[in-house]
Design an enzyme around this catalytic site. Structure first.
Site, PDB file in Angstrom:
ATOM      1  N   SER A  46      -5.548 -22.886 -29.527  1.00 54.88           N
ATOM      2  CA  SER A  46      -7.363 -21.561 -28.419  1.00 54.88           C
ATOM      3  C   SER A  46      -7.791 -23.139 -27.531  1.00 54.88           C
ATOM      4  O   SER A  46      -8.055 -23.620 -28.217  1.00 54.88           O
ATOM      5  CB  SER A  46      -8.308 -21.273 -28.950  1.00 54.88           C
ATOM      6  OG  SER A  46      -8.795 -20.921 -28.926  1.00 54.88           O
ATOM      7  N   ASN A  70      -9.594 -23.191 -25.689  1.00 55.27           N
ATOM      8  CA  ASN A  70     -11.238 -23.183 -26.365  1.00 55.27           C
ATOM      9  C   ASN A  70     -11.918 -22.728 -27.448  1.00 55.27           C
ATOM     10  O   ASN A  70     -11.429 -21.540 -27.899  1.00 55.27           O
ATOM     11  CB  ASN A  70     -12.730 -22.792 -25.150  1.00 55.27           C
ATOM     12  CG  ASN A  70     -13.789 -23.297 -25.270  1.00 55.27           C
ATOM     13  OD1 ASN A  70     -13.844 -22.901 -26.164  1.00 55.27           O
ATOM     14  ND2 ASN A  70     -14.181 -23.630 -24.580  1.00 55.27           N
ATOM     15  N   HIS A  85     -20.594 -28.442 -15.568  1.00 59.47           N
ATOM     16  CA  HIS A  85     -19.676 -28.980 -16.267  1.00 59.47           C
ATOM     17  C   HIS A  85     -20.543 -31.008 -16.293  1.00 59.47           C
ATOM     18  O   HIS A  85     -21.047 -30.403 -15.467  1.00 59.47           O
ATOM     19  CB  HIS A  85     -18.052 -29.796 -16.769  1.00 59.47           C
ATOM     20  CG  HIS A  85     -17.775 -28.666 -17.470  1.00 59.47           C
ATOM     21  ND1 HIS A  85     -17.422 -27.129 -16.657  1.00 59.47           N
ATOM     22  CD2 HIS A  85     -17.155 -29.059 -19.238  1.00 59.47           C
ATOM     23  CE1 HIS A  85     -16.856 -26.688 -17.771  1.00 59.47           C
ATOM     24  NE2 HIS A  85     -16.834 -27.191 -18.375  1.00 59.47           N
ATOM     25  N   LYS A 136     -16.945 -34.691 -14.003  1.00 54.66           N
ATOM     26  CA  LYS A 136     -16.334 -33.667 -14.170  1.00 54.66           C
ATOM     27  C   LYS A 136     -15.395 -33.257 -12.801  1.00 54.66           C
ATOM     28  O   LYS A 136     -16.241 -32.769 -12.548  1.00 54.66           O
ATOM     29  CB  LYS A 136     -15.895 -33.050 -15.342  1.00 54.66           C
ATOM     30  CG  LYS A 136     -14.753 -31.938 -15.650  1.00 54.66           C
ATOM     31  CD  LYS A 136     -15.424 -30.673 -16.832  1.00 54.66           C
ATOM     32  CE  LYS A 136     -14.164 -29.862 -17.274  1.00 54.66           C
ATOM     33  NZ  LYS A 136     -12.860 -31.159 -17.692  1.00 54.66           N
ATOM     34  N   GLY A 160     -10.896 -25.823 -17.555  1.00 54.34           N
ATOM     35  CA  GLY A 160      -9.466 -25.544 -17.872  1.00 54.34           C
ATOM     36  C   GLY A 160     -10.170 -23.718 -18.284  1.00 54.34           C
ATOM     37  O   GLY A 160      -9.141 -23.237 -18.604  1.00 54.34           O
ATOM     38  N   THR A 161     -10.862 -23.658 -19.898  1.00 52.75           N
ATOM     39  CA  THR A 161     -10.969 -22.398 -19.562  1.00 52.75           C
ATOM     40  C   THR A 161     -11.476 -21.802 -18.788  1.00 52.75           C
ATOM     41  O   THR A 161     -11.208 -20.723 -18.534  1.00 52.75           O
ATOM     42  CB  THR A 161     -13.148 -23.177 -21.148  1.00 52.75           C
ATOM     43  OG1 THR A 161     -12.312 -23.837 -22.003  1.00 52.75           O
ATOM     44  CG2 THR A 161     -13.409 -21.658 -21.058  1.00 52.75           C
TER      45      THR A 161
END
Length: 276
Positions: free
Chosen positions: A126, A128, A158, A162, A167-168
């Site tokens: 997974s 996330n 975020h 960052k 990615g999520t």
């Protein structure tokens, strides 16, 4: 259940905290890339009262075979990097050890390698592993199926430093069949991670939003996954596979709803009649 943890960054430490506080898991060891903290006790380092060994090793100190022979585990949890599987995967698979990978991104070849292991053992991946994010993605796909022509926007927030797109958020876009340019990014302060999916209807909007308050949320997801995978047949699983059964109402609940619910069109006609 005896567990080993690969990776001990900020998220790995938060997950270790949850594992140590849980009565259903016993943290045997942590393996990390760096030799810093080598041979330290995780409970002592984190300031948690625990009898669990939780010793920290660097991956260069032992081979995975040596480690698993010396300190066997039932589950390996990976919060490291896509190359982490090169260290432990084959040794774990041939022993039938369950592998739970929460690595955010794999190149196609590395993901294929992970999936190949499912011929020998239980494997779950997974990007996330928080319960909230995975619930959000399933709910979003259900809503898109109900209203496929709705306008959909993805907003991710975020911490200020960052640089890359979450990615999520990319996974959410892919699961909903959207291009990555549908993702809007916000960078501010120390936001751990917020993801929102906005559905724009002509006369209403629906917002599905998940906010990570602390990284321990990943540990909650790990506990859920480990519990649900226990006793399953070998194979490759996702969090969606584990969560989908909970989206089905119990038969008696379904029956009660069917017996008591009027068709929507009858309700609409009665409303129209009352308004005249």
């Amino acid at each position: 259940m005896k567990v080993g943890l690969i990776g001990f960054g900020k998220t790995g430490r938060a997950v270790a905290t949850v594992l140590l506080e849980s009565k259903s898991t016993n943290l045997q060891w942590v393996v990390r890339q760096s030799t810093t903290l080598e041979h330290r006790s995780v409970p002592e380092f984190l300031g948690i009262q625990s009898d669990e060994p939780g010793l920290i090793y660097s991956k260069d100190e032992f081979t995975a075979d040596q480690l698993l022979d010396h300190m066997p585990v039932d589950v390996i949890i990976d919060f490291s990097h896509e190359t982490g599987i090169d260290y432990y995967a084959q040794a774990a698979a041939k022993r039938g050890i369950t592998i739970v990978s929460a690595v955010s991104q794999y190149e196609p070849a590395a993901l294929a390698k992970l999936k190949d292991l499912s011929d020998k053992t239980i494997v779950m991946h997974s990007p996330n592993i928080t319960l909230g994010i995975n619930f959000l993605m399933i709910a979003a796909k259900i809503l898109k199926n109900i209203a496929p022509y709705t306008d959909i926007e993805i907003i991710e927030e975020h911490f200020k430093n960052k640089s890359e797109v979450s990615g999520t958020a990319k996974v959410i876009a892919r699961e909903l069949g959207l291009a990555e340019d549908a993702i809007k990014t916000v960078r501010a302060g120390g936001i751990i991670g917020t993801h929102e999916i906005l559905f724009g209807f002509p006369y209403q909007t629906v917002r599905l939003k998940h906010e990570a308050i602390s990284r321990e949320a990943f540990g909650n997801g790990i506990l859920f996954a480990v519990e649900q995978l226990n006793g399953k047949s070998k194979g490759f699983y996702s969090m969606e596979d584990l969560l989908l059964p909970y989206f089905k109402l119990q038969e008696n609940e379904e029956q009660n709803i069917l017996e008591n619910r009027r068709p929507w069109w009858k309700f609409w006609i009665e409303n129209e009649q009352r308004s005249k």
